[in-house]
Write a protein that holds these residues in place. Structure first.
Motif, mmCIF file in Angstrom:
data_model
loop_
_atom_site.group_PDB
_atom_site.id
_atom_site.type_symbol
_atom_site.label_atom_id
_atom_site.label_comp_id
_atom_site.label_asym_id
_atom_site.label_seq_id
_atom_site.Cartn_x
_atom_site.Cartn_y
_atom_site.Cartn_z
ATOM 1 N N PRO A 104 0.786 -1.030 -0.039
ATOM 2 C CA PRO A 104 -0.045 0.034 0.180
ATOM 3 C C PRO A 104 0.780 1.262 -0.106
ATOM 4 C CG PRO A 104 -0.854 -1.559 1.828
ATOM 5 C CD PRO A 104 0.550 -2.150 1.128
ATOM 6 N N LYS A 105 0.463 2.266 -0.804
ATOM 7 C CA LYS A 105 1.126 3.605 -0.934
ATOM 8 C C LYS A 105 0.304 4.740 -0.750
ATOM 9 C CE LYS A 105 4.732 1.825 -4.030
ATOM 10 N NZ LYS A 105 5.351 1.736 -5.452
ATOM 11 N N LEU A 106 1.114 5.989 -0.402
ATOM 12 C CA LEU A 106 0.171 7.262 -0.079
ATOM 13 C C LEU A 106 -0.187 7.762 -1.840
ATOM 14 C CD1 LEU A 106 1.943 8.759 2.742
ATOM 15 C CD2 LEU A 106 -0.135 7.550 2.844
ATOM 16 N N SER A 107 -1.227 8.631 -1.885
ATOM 17 C CA SER A 107 -1.136 9.242 -3.011
ATOM 18 C C SER A 107 -0.499 10.496 -2.918
ATOM 19 C CB SER A 107 -2.721 9.489 -3.193
ATOM 20 O OG SER A 107 -3.192 10.354 -1.910
ATOM 21 N N GLN A 108 -0.547 10.989 -4.155
ATOM 22 C CA GLN A 108 0.362 12.364 -4.105
ATOM 23 C C GLN A 108 -0.271 13.509 -2.844
ATOM 24 O OE1 GLN A 108 3.012 13.172 -5.750
ATOM 25 N NE2 GLN A 108 3.115 11.403 -6.807
ATOM 26 N N ARG A 109 -1.632 13.570 -2.881
ATOM 27 C CA ARG A 109 -1.999 14.619 -1.877
ATOM 28 C C ARG A 109 -2.767 13.845 -0.709
ATOM 29 N NH1 ARG A 109 -4.961 19.110 -6.173
ATOM 30 N NH2 ARG A 109 -2.906 19.363 -7.133
#
Length: 332
Positions: A104-109
Motif C-alpha cells: 500500500p502507498k500514499l497518493s500524491q495529496r
C-alpha cells in the motif's frame, strides 16, 4: 482481574571457554566482545572491562528458533526470516511478499485519514504474513514509515557482580595445517597459526516477553490475526528451546560453552513487570518481594517460578510450568 500475559525471566549460566560473541578479526587474532562494567571495590565504584554477549546475539538466536516453532505450528513466516536473515520488512522490496507484490502507498495529496489507513494496512499485512516480525518488530523505512516495536526485550549477558573480577579473556592458539604428502603448493606454509579469544564467566541476562502485544496493532490496539493463541505459544516455545538447547551465540561448533544454566527465575504478570537483574546475588529474593508488593498494591494476579524451589529442579521444569500456567489462563 486481567489475564497473565507478561513473562519475565532472569537467567544465570556458567560458560567456560566460550566464544559466544566475537567482534573483529585483526590478522590472525579474533577478539571477544568486552564492555565496561561498574563494580564496587573497597567501598568505591570502579570500572573494569569484562567479556560480554550482546542482546542482539541472543535476539538472533531467539528469532531463529521462533521461526522454526512458528512453522511447526503451521503459522506464517516470510522467506527472509525462514532463512535466518532478519532484514525484516525494511523497504518495499523486502515487504512485497506479504502483499503479493503490491505494498500500500500514499497518493500524491494524501491527507491525515489516508495516512492512518495506509500505516494500519502496512502493519497489518506484515504482521499477518510473518510471525517473526509480529513478535520481533520491524521498521518499514519507506513512505509512509511504519514502526512496530519488538514484543520481546533481552539484555546483554554480563558476568554477575560478585564474580565480575574473576571473569577472564584469554587467547587460545590454534593451527591450520597444509598438506605434507602428495602435491604441495609452492610457498604454502606447513601450518598457519591463529588465536581466538575465549571467555569464562558466570553470565546473567534478562528476557521479557509481552504476550498481550502479539498479533495486536501498535497503532490502534486492534487484534490483527485470528491465531493469536498459537502465535503466543510459538513465542514461549522458542524461548524454551533457546534455554534448553543453549543454542545461542557464535562459534558453537568448536567453542560450545562448558557449563549450563545455574539459576532461573520467571514471573507471569498481568502488566509489565521485570525480574530483578540476575547480575545481583539476591535477585530471586528481591524479585519475589517486589512481586508481592505489586500484587498487594494493584490487586493483580502474578505467578513466581524459581529453579531449585517447589520441585522445579531444572530450567525445563520452570519453563514447562510457565507454559502450563499460560494454558490454564487461556493466554496460549
Amino acid at each position: 482481574m486481567g489475564v497473565l500475559s507478561f513473562l519475565s525471566l532472569g537467567v544465570r549460566f556458567e560458560a567456560n571457554v566460550e566464544a559466544l560473541n566475537m567482534v573483529e578479526v585483526s590478522g590472525n587474532y579474533a577478539r571477544h566482545r568486552r564492555v565496561p562494567y561498574i563494580i564496587t571495590e573497597g567501598g568505591k565504584p570502579k570500572v573494569v572491562y569484562v567479556p560480554a554477549v550482546s542482546g542482539e546475539s541472543l535476539a538472533h538466536a531467539y528469532q531463529e528458533l521462533l521461526a522454526e516453532e512458528a512453522k511447526s505450528l503451521n503459522l506464517p513466516v516470510c522467506s527472509y526470516c525462514s532463512a535466518g536473515e532478519f532484514l525484516k520488512s525494511m523497504d518495499e522490496e523486502h515487504a512485497s511478499e506479504k502483499f503479493g507484490g503490491k505494498v500500500p502507498k500514499l497518493s500524491q495529496r494524501a491527507k491525515k485519514e489516508e495516512l492512518i489507513r495506509v500505516v494500519n494496512e502496512i502493519e497489518a499485512g506484515i504482521v499477518r504474513g510473518c510471525v517473526v516480525e509480529d513478535v520481533g518488530g520491524f521498521l518499514y523505512a519507506e513512505k509512509p514509515p511504519v514502526k512496530r516495536t519488538s514484543r520481546f526485550a533481552v539484555s546483554y549477558a554480563l558476568p554477575i557482580k560478585s564474580m565480575a573480577t574473576y571473569a577472564t579473556l584469554e587467547p587460545q592458539l590454534h593451527a591450520r595445517h597444509a598438506r605434507t604428502t602428495g602435491e604441495r603448493r609452492e610457498g604454502a606454509a606447513e601450518q598457519m597459526i591463529y588465536y581466538v579469544e575465549s571467555g569464562t564467566a558466570i553470565y546473567a541476562f534478562t528476557f521479557n516477553l509481552d504476550l498481550a502485544g502479539i498479533g495486536v496493532s501498535s497503532y490502534s490496539g486492534a487484534q490483527l490475526v485470528e491465531d493469536v493463541g498459537k502465535r503466543r505459544l510459538a513465542a514461549v516455545r522458542a524461548l524454551y528451546r533457546m534455554l534448553s538447547s543453549q543454542g545461542f551465540g557464535a562459534k558453537l561448533s568448536r567453542f560450545f560453552p562448558v557449563g549450563g544454566i545455574v539459576s532461573l527465575v520467571a514471573t507471569l504478570t498481568e502488566r509489565p513487570f521485570t525480574v530483578t537483574s540476575p547480575i545481583y546475588d539476591d535477585f530471586a529474593t528481591s524479585t519475589r518481594q517486589r512481586l508481592e508488593r505489586v500484587k498487594a498494591t494493584f490487586g493483580e494476579k502474578a505467578l513466581y517460578f524459581e529453579m531449585g524451589a517447589e520441585g522445579y529442579r531444572t530450567p525445563e521444569d520452570v519453563l514447562s510450568a510457565v507454559i502450563e500456567a499460560l494454558k490454564q489462563e487461556g493466554t496460549v
